[in-house]
Design a protein around this motif. Structure first.
Motif, PDB file in Angstrom:
ATOM      1  N   PHE A  60      24.905  40.553  44.224  1.00 44.37           N
ATOM      2  CA  PHE A  60      23.624  39.879  44.344  1.00 44.37           C
ATOM      3  C   PHE A  60      22.738  41.108  44.875  1.00 44.37           C
ATOM      4  CE2 PHE A  60      26.801  36.675  45.825  1.00 44.37           C
ATOM      5  CZ  PHE A  60      26.040  35.672  44.951  1.00 44.37           C
ATOM      6  N   GLY A  61      21.459  41.040  44.333  1.00 45.48           N
ATOM      7  CA  GLY A  61      20.400  41.981  44.660  1.00 45.48           C
ATOM      8  C   GLY A  61      19.208  41.378  45.111  1.00 45.48           C
ATOM      9  N   ALA A  62      18.706  41.960  46.517  1.00 41.52           N
ATOM     10  CA  ALA A  62      17.150  41.867  46.574  1.00 41.52           C
ATOM     11  C   ALA A  62      16.342  43.020  47.003  1.00 41.52           C
ATOM     12  CB  ALA A  62      17.308  40.845  47.875  1.00 41.52           C
ATOM     13  N   MET A  63      15.004  42.911  46.218  1.00 42.10           N
ATOM     14  CA  MET A  63      14.207  43.891  46.234  1.00 42.10           C
ATOM     15  C   MET A  63      12.935  43.554  46.801  1.00 42.10           C
ATOM     16  SD  MET A  63      14.919  46.376  42.646  1.00 42.10           S
ATOM     17  CE  MET A  63      14.134  45.206  41.414  1.00 42.10           C
ATOM     18  N   ARG A  64      12.521  44.267  47.936  1.00 41.20           N
ATOM     19  CA  ARG A  64      11.183  43.806  48.426  1.00 41.20           C
ATOM     20  C   ARG A  64      10.058  44.154  47.468  1.00 41.20           C
ATOM     21  NH1 ARG A  64      11.144  46.564  53.663  1.00 41.20           N
ATOM     22  NH2 ARG A  64       9.147  47.567  52.861  1.00 41.20           N
ATOM     23  N   VAL A  65       9.116  43.493  47.038  1.00 43.00           N
ATOM     24  CA  VAL A  65       8.263  43.898  46.166  1.00 43.00           C
ATOM     25  C   VAL A  65       7.266  44.900  46.913  1.00 43.00           C
ATOM     26  CG1 VAL A  65       5.886  42.918  45.092  1.00 43.00           C
ATOM     27  CG2 VAL A  65       8.080  41.676  44.868  1.00 43.00           C
ATOM     28  N   ASP A  66       6.873  44.859  48.066  1.00 41.78           N
ATOM     29  CA  ASP A  66       6.290  45.591  48.664  1.00 41.78           C
ATOM     30  C   ASP A  66       6.866  47.138  48.969  1.00 41.78           C
ATOM     31  OD1 ASP A  66       7.527  45.153  51.005  1.00 41.78           O
ATOM     32  OD2 ASP A  66       5.622  44.149  51.989  1.00 41.78           O
ATOM     33  N   ALA A  67       8.172  47.057  48.732  1.00 40.36           N
ATOM     34  CA  ALA A  67       8.806  48.619  48.849  1.00 40.36           C
ATOM     35  C   ALA A  67       8.442  49.357  47.682  1.00 40.36           C
ATOM     36  CB  ALA A  67      10.349  48.309  48.960  1.00 40.36           C
ATOM     37  N   PHE A  68       7.801  48.766  46.494  1.00 34.64           N
ATOM     38  CA  PHE A  68       7.142  49.551  45.419  1.00 34.64           C
ATOM     39  C   PHE A  68       5.805  49.514  45.489  1.00 34.64           C
ATOM     40  CE2 PHE A  68      11.364  48.040  44.530  1.00 34.64           C
ATOM     41  CZ  PHE A  68      11.666  49.310  43.737  1.00 34.64           C
ATOM     42  N   ARG A  69       5.017  48.331  45.847  1.00 40.64           N
ATOM     43  CA  ARG A  69       3.607  48.370  45.699  1.00 40.64           C
ATOM     44  C   ARG A  69       3.025  47.094  46.633  1.00 40.64           C
ATOM     45  NH1 ARG A  69       1.473  46.721  39.615  1.00 40.64           N
ATOM     46  NH2 ARG A  69      -0.537  47.573  40.464  1.00 40.64           N
ATOM     47  N   PRO A  70       1.912  47.019  46.957  1.00 39.25           N
ATOM     48  CA  PRO A  70       1.324  45.955  47.672  1.00 39.25           C
ATOM     49  C   PRO A  70       1.742  44.577  47.247  1.00 39.25           C
ATOM     50  CG  PRO A  70      -0.250  47.416  47.811  1.00 39.25           C
ATOM     51  CD  PRO A  70       0.793  47.976  47.025  1.00 39.25           C
ATOM     52  N   ALA A  71       2.291  43.696  47.761  1.00 38.39           N
ATOM     53  CA  ALA A  71       2.795  42.587  47.233  1.00 38.39           C
ATOM     54  C   ALA A  71       1.515  41.394  46.488  1.00 38.39           C
ATOM     55  CB  ALA A  71       3.384  41.410  48.339  1.00 38.39           C
ATOM     56  N   GLU A  72       0.457  41.752  46.932  1.00 40.01           N
ATOM     57  CA  GLU A  72      -0.705  41.125  46.440  1.00 40.01           C
ATOM     58  C   GLU A  72      -0.666  41.608  44.930  1.00 40.01           C
ATOM     59  OE1 GLU A  72      -1.791  42.815  49.137  1.00 40.01           O
ATOM     60  OE2 GLU A  72      -0.094  41.919  49.867  1.00 40.01           O
ATOM     61  N   GLU A  73      -0.786  42.933  45.026  1.00 40.19           N
ATOM     62  CA  GLU A  73      -1.162  43.478  43.693  1.00 40.19           C
ATOM     63  C   GLU A  73       0.023  43.250  42.638  1.00 40.19           C
ATOM     64  OE1 GLU A  73      -2.362  47.757  44.951  1.00 40.19           O
ATOM     65  OE2 GLU A  73      -1.310  47.909  43.315  1.00 40.19           O
TER      66      GLU A  73
END
Lengths: 357, 357
Positions: free
Chosen positions: A279-292
């Motif tokens: 299993f993997g989980a990647m926080r979107v905002d570990a890359f760029r702001p989640a709203e973007e």
């Protein structure tokens, strides 16, 4: 025959408690199992319940597992499922991945000593409400031959990836790494129809249209079907799923993965414990702001969904579209079950003193 | 005509310095580019050099990029390639992933504002010497139609995964997410041969055997070829590569990815910067002791390589086997180039005052 979600839920939940699952774990396992029926993956839903019970009768499923982390780093863990239902082990492990991602940006969990975990997509989708991308892989009993092999060395080893969007529904891919999943073959078998070339080979390793070819000692083919159509790629994908799920964790891999059916015994000389998941989980905002990110996902999805179509097709689908539509429909109108499944569940209920119908 | 590795290396290295690359970056870019020629992916090697130079002439490749991390967490980073050669940007980003993995167990890097990065496998294999699993993905100019679409919305978006073993050579998958890579079509075009069904559709969206179908406005097909053979899976894989590479990083995605050829202009209304890549590195011992893992990989590889074969095939291959054998052979006997490539490189050399032959 059609049954309401709540009726099937109540029955499954009671049966799982009868074999010794805790109230909480029976509830969770039921939710995972029935997600398959709602989303139209009928081969992985309540039709499988009596198979799980037969494995429990043989002592191959532990209804009271001590599921635990046995090794970890900031972004990784290995989970020992202690022989529990994969339906319970997998959500535990996915939750570990999500917690790791909260701190480290991403979380990656390999699992050993587990069992069949239902549909891959359920676990990947757990990440969505956290604005994370979820990934779910599992190995499975060997039914698939690598390119150029006549032996069954891999399972249908699915890959699921769930990606959040904003106004659009999420992107949810959930697919076996074979040309066609075994459930699709079963539909053809019941209708006494041939399979397309590229789905199955016979026991000598020649392509066949016999939809019973796997039962007769043949094998499912990796996505691509044959070398000329890229089956070495489907084989590589299935292999990667196997290695991430089992060689990283210490589960059985390749031809050593225990069969899902109780009438076949596991290999007496296993190379690991149980089956494996990853299993993997990647926080979107570990890359760029989640709203973007989510605004661009909306744009990606709209552009693809509105693409010009090929002759005879109404629209381009986004992965997850058909399952989501079916889920909506079946929550309202109920879940259709085939007669043999109804009979099977009825006699299962009689055995445990739980009325099915 | 066959050329030694060192001759091609020297030439490429000099040309890249002529356009303004530093000595160090020209050397690195040359090594990455020629890895394709050594490994038999001739479409991605030195044959592409003059195409890179034409992009530089149009101001679309920055020979002195300020490549940098613009966002990070313990296990993730986003890298801005500043319009540099992908051949230089990609190893930088993969190195960031490896450094992250040393501390956090795994490292995941999404890249924007880059260009064509050579073969995916080079970057994934960088992880191997660290006892890490390496992952390398990139999006690419749109040449591929999703299932049911007649528009070109995706690139051939490759996936590479490199996994270390002990006594066995490593497992190295490196594959386009289409049925066949564009380079394979080019071989058929030169020989004036038809393509198998499942590789290409024409501009109306009907399957065709015309190996020039893509040039005539058609498209490459996702792995699987058609819906019945699982093309929706190849489409989903290509989409995942696109989203991880570009929606996570802020690069262009889908039909907005800039063309690799200088005679086609990029979309005047981009959705991001340049093309995108995605890299992963997972420390094997973030899951279990490396010696244990590698011993089981040896067992996995031997079991598969020694499997019983289908009629007419001598052995089952492990992903990476054909490329590794070719690399060994070509390092000794040299790299064959087609006449048009030799002519192209000769005139490129004349332009920059570097003797090719």
């Amino acid at each position: 025959m059609t049954f309401s979600y709540s009726q099937l839920f109540d029955f499954t939940n009671k049966i799982l408690q009868k074999i010794g699952c805790s109230e909480k774990e029976a509830f969770l396992a039921t939710e995972v199992l029935l997600a398959a029926d709602l989303r139209g993956v009928d081969s992985h839903g309540v039709a499988r319940l009596s198979g799980y019970i037969r494995l429990w009768e043989k002592g191959r499923i532990n209804p009271k597992p001590n599921i635990r982390i046995i090794h970890e780093t900031p972004s990784t863990a290995v989970v020992d499922g202690d022989g529990g239902l994969g339906l319970v082990v997998a959500p535990y492990a996915m939750q570990v991945a999500i917690e790791k991602a909260k701190n480290a940006g991403t979380g990656w969990v390999s699992v050993k000593h587990s069992n069949h975990y239902g549909i891959a997509g359920y676990h990947a989708m757990m990440a969505l409400e956290h604005d994370m991308i979820g990934i779910s892989l599992t190995n499975a009993s060997p039914l698939v031959s690598p390119t150029f092999s006549k032996e069954r060395l891999l399972g249908t080893n699915p890959i699921s990836v769930a990606i959040p969007a904003d106004k659009q529904p999420p992107f949810v891919a959930d697919m076996a790494t074979t040309t066609a999943a075994n459930g699709k073959l079963e539909i053809l078998q019941r209708k006494n129809l041939d399979a397309p070339l590229g789905w199955v080979q016979d026991k000598e390793g020649n392509q066949t249209t016999d939809s019973n070819g796997v039962k007769k000692g043949g094998a499912l083919l990796p996505l691509g079907g044959d070398r000329e159509h890229g089956s070495h790629k489907g084989y590589a994908l299935g292999a990667i799923v196997d290695i991430f799920s089992a060689v990283l964790s210490g589960a059985n891999y390749g031809p050593w993965v225990p069969p899902f059916v109780a009438f076949l015994d596991p290999d007496p000389n296993p190379v690991g414990e149980g089956i494996g998941h990853f299993f993997g989980a990647m926080r979107v905002d570990a890359f760029r702001p989640a709203e973007e990110f989510k605004a661009h996902m909306d744009n990606w999805i709209s552009r693809f969904r509105n693409a010009a179509t090929t002759p005879g097709n109404e629209k381009v689908l986004i992965p997850g579209d058909p399952e989501r539509e079916l889920e909506k429909e079946r929550k309202i109108n109920g879940i259709p079950l085939l007669k043999p499944v109804v009979e099977d569940l009825t006699s299962l209920g009689e055995k445990f003193g739980v009325k099915f119908n």
